[in-house]
Scaffold this motif. Structure first.
Motif, mmCIF file in Angstrom:
data_model
loop_
_atom_site.group_PDB
_atom_site.id
_atom_site.type_symbol
_atom_site.label_atom_id
_atom_site.label_comp_id
_atom_site.label_asym_id
_atom_site.label_seq_id
_atom_site.Cartn_x
_atom_site.Cartn_y
_atom_site.Cartn_z
ATOM 1 N N LEU A 80 -18.113 -1.815 -35.772
ATOM 2 C CA LEU A 80 -16.644 -1.829 -35.736
ATOM 3 C C LEU A 80 -16.081 -1.683 -37.145
ATOM 4 N N SER A 86 -11.710 3.314 -41.737
ATOM 5 C CA SER A 86 -10.794 4.445 -41.884
ATOM 6 C C SER A 86 -9.341 4.021 -41.774
ATOM 7 N N ILE A 87 -9.086 2.875 -41.108
ATOM 8 C CA ILE A 87 -7.697 2.421 -40.961
ATOM 9 C C ILE A 87 -7.076 2.185 -42.335
ATOM 10 N N ASN A 90 -5.657 5.165 -43.866
ATOM 11 C CA ASN A 90 -4.654 5.805 -43.024
ATOM 12 C C ASN A 90 -5.100 7.166 -42.485
ATOM 13 N N VAL A 91 -6.342 7.251 -42.120
ATOM 14 C CA VAL A 91 -6.834 8.417 -41.385
ATOM 15 C C VAL A 91 -7.263 7.907 -40.014
ATOM 16 N N PRO A 92 -7.404 8.792 -38.998
ATOM 17 C CA PRO A 92 -7.756 8.305 -37.668
ATOM 18 C C PRO A 92 -9.027 7.468 -37.669
ATOM 19 N N PHE A 93 -8.995 6.445 -36.806
ATOM 20 C CA PHE A 93 -10.147 5.576 -36.539
ATOM 21 C C PHE A 93 -11.408 6.433 -36.379
ATOM 22 N N PHE A 94 -12.510 5.944 -36.865
ATOM 23 C CA PHE A 94 -13.797 6.619 -36.718
ATOM 24 C C PHE A 94 -13.977 7.819 -37.638
ATOM 25 N N THR A 95 -13.026 8.083 -38.548
ATOM 26 C CA THR A 95 -13.255 9.172 -39.495
ATOM 27 C C THR A 95 -14.326 8.714 -40.481
ATOM 28 N N ILE B 2 -0.944 5.486 -38.345
ATOM 29 C CA ILE B 2 -1.296 6.365 -37.248
ATOM 30 C C ILE B 2 -2.292 5.713 -36.292
ATOM 31 N N ASN B 3 -2.924 4.620 -36.726
ATOM 32 C CA ASN B 3 -3.901 3.960 -35.852
ATOM 33 C C ASN B 3 -3.294 2.867 -34.997
ATOM 34 N N ILE B 59 -3.711 9.953 -30.988
ATOM 35 C CA ILE B 59 -4.598 10.028 -32.137
ATOM 36 C C ILE B 59 -5.933 10.547 -31.618
ATOM 37 N N GLY B 62 -11.839 10.236 -35.316
ATOM 38 C CA GLY B 62 -12.701 10.966 -36.221
ATOM 39 C C GLY B 62 -12.068 12.190 -36.833
#
Lengths: 140, 493
Positions: A80, A86-87, A90-95, B2-3, B59, B62
């Protein structure tokens, strides 16, 4: 009277490390070749089960004094945490992030945060498989 | 941020993991569970506000472009459901403090609840059909733990049935997704909708629509697939039953509503006609069950079945009144079923039995309980100022607009049966001569009343504040009515 299983125990002492190293190899090879956290975790559990077969539950628990439920927790936190890191950027989750590094012993190495996620999967698989086996095999 | 739309999923998940580390420390577990749910509640309220202000939030995990990564979509429908879920879970957790017993709390009870909420919220939020399967499994596996935790004989027997049914339906879900994938070649729900529109829903897609109805019908207990529900739900203790009754079947209902408004909208004569007939039969079957029993739990459990039928009947109309009525009724039903299970839990705790014929005269000794029960019962039946009214009114209106006169008459008749079934509990338990009660501690009973009163008050506010909620509900039903809003939000160029 307990049967004498000296051959089994001696072989196990050697084979355990071979299986365990193979598991580690499979785990690290997962990004480019077949393998990864799941198989690596299962192979590690396989090695531990071999120990359990050759010795008894108490001996193995003394040698590996982990609470495997905690191992599951740490694995989940790692997975997790890797995804949630990534949060903060400020990029999408899981990046995931990756880059090439020159490490002292390994030379030019590509490091990827997906490996940390896989390590989480590895720990969860080992933890849950061992919890199942220990709680079915144990008396309590 | 964004999350933001992921926070109602991630926060319960994080706290569920953290709770694994504190198996023996019950007080800390309780505190962490409440803190986690409060944080998730704040996030979900803010999310609902954001969706209201800025439209559908999406969203793609990844940073992959939309049809290729897993998309999470929060429209008003799912944001409202997520918020309701978290409110209910918070109250269930508080209710559990006094009613579940320390033995269960020692064995990851709160952890299992939070994992289940992760699954429920994920299923409400996901925009990917296979991801929805995964979240279904997350919530189901946590619910297996909750149904069997405690290990009483009855729980063991019923959990075998429950797991067996759900394993079969999950396998069917995978097969259905495989069929769908082989036809349209994509798993992203918005993309599936576009692809189905392109090929104009040939026969095989209609077959898949019926398969999906079977899969989600087992989860959501529609006729004739509800047979597992009365037995299985009666087994676990009341807080778990409240959680299951309020949330789990509604996930199935949500999935039916989502797929039947987003995917299968080209031959509604057959698919939605079938859905409507099954919904009516579900209502009738539920009504028979609700009248047949003298057991508190069974009566309310069969009321779940009735409500599932009513919601799906509204959704099957595919017009504005029908769909917004279904959304209204869905949220109302989650709240009121929670409240009713809380109340009958207290009645069972006070009287020591769940058999109606063995109780009586509670009004003399437990007047507040009686009055709150009466309010909840009227709310369930849909007496005007209370919460069940507006949803059913809109559903009936939608059915009249779509010329389904007989369906709406059955809905109205079912309200009478619902009222009769819950008032029967009131008459048997609260009127008449007081029976000798087993000795109960006053304190746990008072502590159980607190979340119950909060929930009953919430349902009353939901009914009284309908006008204030209408814009949210309209947003929710608009997305269901016009799939293009959903598709544009996900596949934005």
């Amino acid at each position: 009277m307990r049967t004498n299983d000296v051959i089994l125990q001696t072989t196990t002492k050697v084979v355990f490390f071979i299986i365990f190293l193979f598991a580690i190899h499979i785990f690290f090879a997962g990004h480019y070749t077949p393998g990864g956290g799941f198989v690596g975790g299962l192979l590690t559990t396989g090695a531990l089960v071999l120990l359990l077969l050759a010795f008894d539950l108490k001996t193995v628990q003394r040698a590996l004094p982990f609470n495997f439920v905690i191992v599951i927790g740490i694995g989940l936190l790692l997975a997790l945490g890797t995804a949630a890191g990534s949060i903060f950027f400020n990029v999408p989750f899981f990046t995931h992030a990756f880059d090439d590094f020159t490490l002292p012993l390994f030379g030019e190495t590509s490091l990827h945060t997906a490996m940390l996620f896989d390590a989480g999967v590895y720990l969860v698989v080992v933890g849950s498989a061992m919890t199942i086996i220990q709680s079915i095999g144990g008396d309590a | 941020m964004i999350n933001l739309l992921l926070f109602p999923i991630i926060i319960p998940f994080l706290f569920a993991i953290v709770l694994l580390f504190f198996k023996e420390r019950i007080v800390l577990q309780r505190v962490l569970a409440v803190v986690g749910l409060l944080a998730a509640l704040a996030a979900s309220l803010y999310l609902a506000h954001t969706v209201k202000q800025d439209g559908v939030q999406t969203i793609t995990l990844g940073s992959w472009p939309a049809p290729f990564g897993i998309t999470m979509v929060s429209d008003m429908f799912s944001a409202l459901l997520v918020t309701t879920t978290i409110i209910l879970t918070l109250l269930v957790v508080i209710y559990s403090f006094t009613s579940i017993g320390e033995a269960r709390e020692h064995y990851f009870y709160y952890s299992a609840i939070l994992f289940m909420i992760t699954g429920v919220n994920g299923a409400f939020t996901t925009g990917d059909i296979f991801n929805m399967f995964v979240f279904f499994e997350v919530l189901l596996i946590a619910s297996y733990v909750l149904i069997v935790l405690g290990g009483e004989k009855r729980q063991l027997r019923e959990s075998i049935k429950y797991i067996l049914i759900n394993v079969v339906s999950s396998a069917l879900f995978v097969i259905t997704v495989a069929y769908l994938y082989s036809v349209v070649g994509t798993l992203n729900m918005a993309d599936i909708s576009v692809k189905i529109a392109e090929i104009g829903q040939p026969g095989i897609i209609t077959v898949i629509a019926v398969l999906m109805l079977i899969v989600f019908g087992i989860k959501g207990s529609i006729f004739p697939l509800y047979f597992w529900l009365p037995g299985s739900y009666a087994a676990p203790p009341i807080p778990v039953l409240a959680l299951f009754g309020a949330l789990l079947t509604k996930v199935g209902v949500y999935a039916i509503m989502r797929t039947y408004t987003l995917f299968f909208v080209h031959h509604t004569d057959f698919t939605h006609g079938l859905l409507m007939v099954l919904a009516i039969l579900t209502i009738i079957a539920g009504c028979i069950g609700a009248l047949a029993y003298f057991d508190l739990k069974q009566i309310v459990i069969y009321n779940i079945v009735i409500a599932v039928g009513v919601i799906l009947f509204g959704a099957a109309q595919m017009n504005e009144s029908g769909l917004s009525g279904a959304v209204f009724y869905l949220i109302h039903d989650m709240l009121i079923k929670g409240a009713l299970f809380f109340l009958i839990g207290i009645i069972i705790y006070v009287t020591g039995t769940s058999d109606l014929r063995k109780m009586g005269g509670l009004m003399k000794t437990h007047a507040p309980l009686g009055w709150f029960y009466l309010i909840a019962a009227f709310g369930l039946a849909g007496i005007p100022p209370l919460s069940g009214f507006i949803g059913k009114l809109l559903i009936v209106e939608g059915a009249f607009q779509a010329d389904h006169i007989w369906g709406s008459i059955i809905i109205l008749a079912s309200s009478l049966v619902v009222l009769l079934s819950v008032i029967r509990i009131f008459i048997y338990a609260f009127w008449g001569e007081p029976q000798s009660l087993p000795a109960t501690e006053r304190k746990p009973y008072r502590q159980m009343m607190v979340p119950t009163i909060v929930l009953v008050v919430l349902t009353v506010l939901y009914g009284v504040g309908t006008e204030w909620l209408v814009p949210y509900m309209t947003d929710a039903s608009n997305v269901l009515l016009q799939p293009s809003i959903y598709i544009d939000a996900v596949l934005k160029e």
